[in-house]
Design a protein around this motif. Structure first.
Motif, short mmCIF file in Angstrom:
data_model
loop_
_atom_site.label_atom_id
_atom_site.label_comp_id
_atom_site.label_asym_id
_atom_site.label_seq_id
_atom_site.Cartn_x
_atom_site.Cartn_y
_atom_site.Cartn_z
N TYR A 1 -19.79 -18.77 -4.71
CA TYR A 1 -19.79 -18.35 -6.11
C TYR A 1 -21.21 -18.11 -6.63
O TYR A 1 -21.48 -17.10 -7.29
CB TYR A 1 -19.10 -19.42 -6.95
N ILE A 2 -22.11 -19.03 -6.31
CA ILE A 2 -23.50 -18.88 -6.75
C ILE A 2 -24.13 -17.62 -6.13
O ILE A 2 -24.83 -16.86 -6.81
CB ILE A 2 -24.32 -20.13 -6.39
N ALA A 3 -23.86 -17.39 -4.84
CA ALA A 3 -24.40 -16.20 -4.19
C ALA A 3 -23.85 -14.93 -4.82
O ALA A 3 -24.59 -13.95 -5.02
CB ALA A 3 -24.07 -16.23 -2.69
N GLU A 4 -22.56 -14.94 -5.19
CA GLU A 4 -21.97 -13.76 -5.81
C GLU A 4 -22.56 -13.52 -7.20
O GLU A 4 -22.84 -12.38 -7.57
CB GLU A 4 -20.46 -13.94 -5.91
N VAL A 5 -22.73 -14.61 -7.95
CA VAL A 5 -23.32 -14.46 -9.29
C VAL A 5 -24.74 -13.92 -9.18
O VAL A 5 -25.15 -13.03 -9.95
CB VAL A 5 -23.29 -15.81 -10.03
N GLU A 6 -25.53 -14.45 -8.25
CA GLU A 6 -26.89 -13.97 -8.08
C GLU A 6 -26.92 -12.51 -7.65
O GLU A 6 -27.76 -11.73 -8.13
CB GLU A 6 -27.63 -14.84 -7.06
N GLU A 7 -26.00 -12.12 -6.76
CA GLU A 7 -25.96 -10.74 -6.32
C GLU A 7 -25.56 -9.82 -7.46
O GLU A 7 -26.11 -8.72 -7.62
CB GLU A 7 -24.97 -10.61 -5.16
N ARG A 8 -24.59 -10.27 -8.28
CA ARG A 8 -24.21 -9.45 -9.43
C ARG A 8 -25.37 -9.30 -10.40
O ARG A 8 -25.57 -8.22 -10.97
CB ARG A 8 -23.02 -10.10 -10.15
N ALA A 9 -26.12 -10.39 -10.59
CA ALA A 9 -27.27 -10.32 -11.49
C ALA A 9 -28.32 -9.35 -10.95
O ALA A 9 -28.90 -8.55 -11.70
CB ALA A 9 -27.87 -11.71 -11.68
N ARG B 1 -30.86 -4.18 -11.23
CA ARG B 1 -31.28 -2.95 -10.55
C ARG B 1 -30.67 -1.73 -11.23
O ARG B 1 -31.35 -0.72 -11.45
CB ARG B 1 -30.87 -3.01 -9.08
N THR B 2 -29.39 -1.83 -11.58
CA THR B 2 -28.73 -0.72 -12.26
C THR B 2 -29.35 -0.46 -13.62
O THR B 2 -29.56 0.69 -14.03
CB THR B 2 -27.23 -1.01 -12.41
N ARG B 3 -29.66 -1.55 -14.36
CA ARG B 3 -30.27 -1.40 -15.67
C ARG B 3 -31.64 -0.74 -15.56
O ARG B 3 -31.99 0.15 -16.35
CB ARG B 3 -30.38 -2.76 -16.35
N ASP B 4 -32.43 -1.17 -14.57
CA ASP B 4 -33.75 -0.57 -14.39
C ASP B 4 -33.65 0.90 -14.02
O ASP B 4 -34.41 1.73 -14.52
CB ASP B 4 -34.53 -1.34 -13.32
N GLU B 5 -32.69 1.22 -13.13
CA GLU B 5 -32.53 2.62 -12.73
C GLU B 5 -32.09 3.47 -13.91
O GLU B 5 -32.57 4.60 -14.09
CB GLU B 5 -31.52 2.71 -11.59
N GLU B 6 -31.15 2.95 -14.71
CA GLU B 6 -30.69 3.70 -15.88
C GLU B 6 -31.82 3.88 -16.89
O GLU B 6 -31.99 4.96 -17.48
CB GLU B 6 -29.52 2.97 -16.53
#
Length: 392
Positions: free
Chosen positions: A163-171, A176-181
């Motif tokens: 769960y922690i790994a998934e949350v970190e990956e989503r973050a 990354r998506t926010r920076d690209e946008e």
């Protein structure tokens, strides 16, 4: 500090940590055998005890290598020892719990439950027949509880880590998506602004060029027409400057740096006043209190505020301005007063005033701009300026 260094070293060397854990388990197992364990053992390490300790040592030390196979091998060894000697070995049950925890931690839930359940059933059957000779042995139910608890703990830790790994990956993906946008929008906005800037500047520069040519052509023979051409040039310049100001306002950010210009302060105020005087602005300067060294941020902010205020006074005023600098105990006050020519600069307008407010706020002070009904334009700034202690 030593504990932190040890923890970092063991995290980088998991095998050494497992060997240390195995040694601890075997040490407590041997101590329990030698102490008699409240009369349940003979207090002597027999051959079966040594074999059980070796099995536990190998099982725990190698718990990360093929956990399902390791668990099966440990369970088989425990079963063989129980059948061969008829005696339960507590150290083997502890090792089984640790290996079961590791298996559930490093295996998916369905496989872990199937394997743990099968091994628990086999161990229960063997222990029940060896102990009581009956398939129903309440004393052997503890095996189910022990194996089940270890499996549940390992699965819970695995789920939490996943769960922690998934949350970190989503973050990370969201960032990354926010920076690209953001980068994409910045590029689009820059292209739009560049196109708009080109259209505005190119048009008005072309107008200025045409009018300048016409003015030079009719200057000698038709001066009145040259005056009209120069008026058109002035209007075009004011228009293009206004457009540039609006576009720069879009690009402007509060954290813009001053570039590579040398840092200025009130020590350079005389040079600035001389330059303004050469340009036609007469400044009446008054100082109240004794000048003293100021914090660097305050010194630079004061200089920039005076520079902008006096530039505006020269641009929009009648050619004179009054400057008063007051050194108080814990602050410095700046007052710039001039009269507006034809009311061309209403109070609170323009990016110069915005810049002065930002300068004052950066230094922890405040700035007030007022335009009176009589045409008087006043800039009042108060900046904190505690007395600097001399270095020893």
């Amino acid at each position: 500090m030593a504990a932190l260094a040890t923890r970092r070293w063991t995290s980088r060397h998991p095998l050494a940590r497992d060997i240390l854990l195995a040694c601890v388990v075997v040490t407590f197992g041997a101590a329990g055998e030698l102490s008699g364990m409240r009369g349940e053992t003979d207090g002597v390490l027999t051959t079966r005890d040594v074999v059980a300790l070796l099995v536990a040592l190998l099982a725990v030390a190698a718990r990360r290598y093929h956990p399902p196979l390791n668990l099966a091998a440990t369970a088989v060894a425990s079963t063989v020892l129980v059948v061969a000697t008829g005696v339960e070995q507590p150290v083997l049950f502890v090792a089984l719990g640790i290996v079961t925890f590791t298996m559930a931690l490093r295996t998916d839930r369905r496989s872990a439950l199937a394997l743990a359940g099968s091994l628990a059933a086999c161990l229960y059957t063997v222990d029940a027949f060896v102990s009581t000779g009956s398939p129903w042995s309440p004393e052997s139910l503890g095996l189910f509880a022990w194996i089940g608890m270890a499996t549940a703990a390992g699965d819970a830790v695995r789920s939490r880590r996943a769960y922690i790994a998934e949350v970190e990956e989503r973050a990370r993906c969201a960032e990354r998506t926010r920076d690209e946008e953001a980068a994409r929008r910045v590029v689009q906005e820059r292209v739009r602004i560049a196109r708009e800037l080109h259209d505005v500047v190119a048009h008005h520069i072309a107008v200025i060029n045409v009018q300048a040519g016409a003015a030079s052509h009719v200057l000698d023979r038709h001066p009145e027409q040259a005056g009209r051409a120069l008026a058109h040039i002035r209007d075009a310049c004011e228009t293009v400057l206004g457009e540039l100001s609006s576009i720069v306002g879009v690009l402007r950010q509060s954290d813009d740096q001053d570039g590579t210009e040398p840092v200025r302060g009130l020590a350079r105020l005389t040079d600035m006043l001389d330059a303004l005087a050469a340009a036609g602005l007469v400044v009446e300067r008054e100082q109240i209190g004794h000048a003293r060294p100021l914090p660097a941020v305050v010194d630079l902010a004061a200089y920039r505020i005076l520079q902008e205020a006096l530039t505006n006074a020269h641009r929009y005023g009648t050619g004179t301005a009054r400057l008063t600098i007051t050194y108080a105990v814990e602050k410095i006050t700046l007052d710039i007063v001039n009269f507006i020519a034809d009311g061309r600069a209403p109070a609170g307008s323009g990016y110069g005033i915005l810049g002065m407010r930002e300068r004052a706020a950066t230094a922890g002070g405040n700035l007030d701009v007022r335009a009176g009904p009589d045409g008087r334009f006043t800039v009042h700034a108060e900046l904190p300026a505690p007395t600097l202690k001399a270095a020893l």
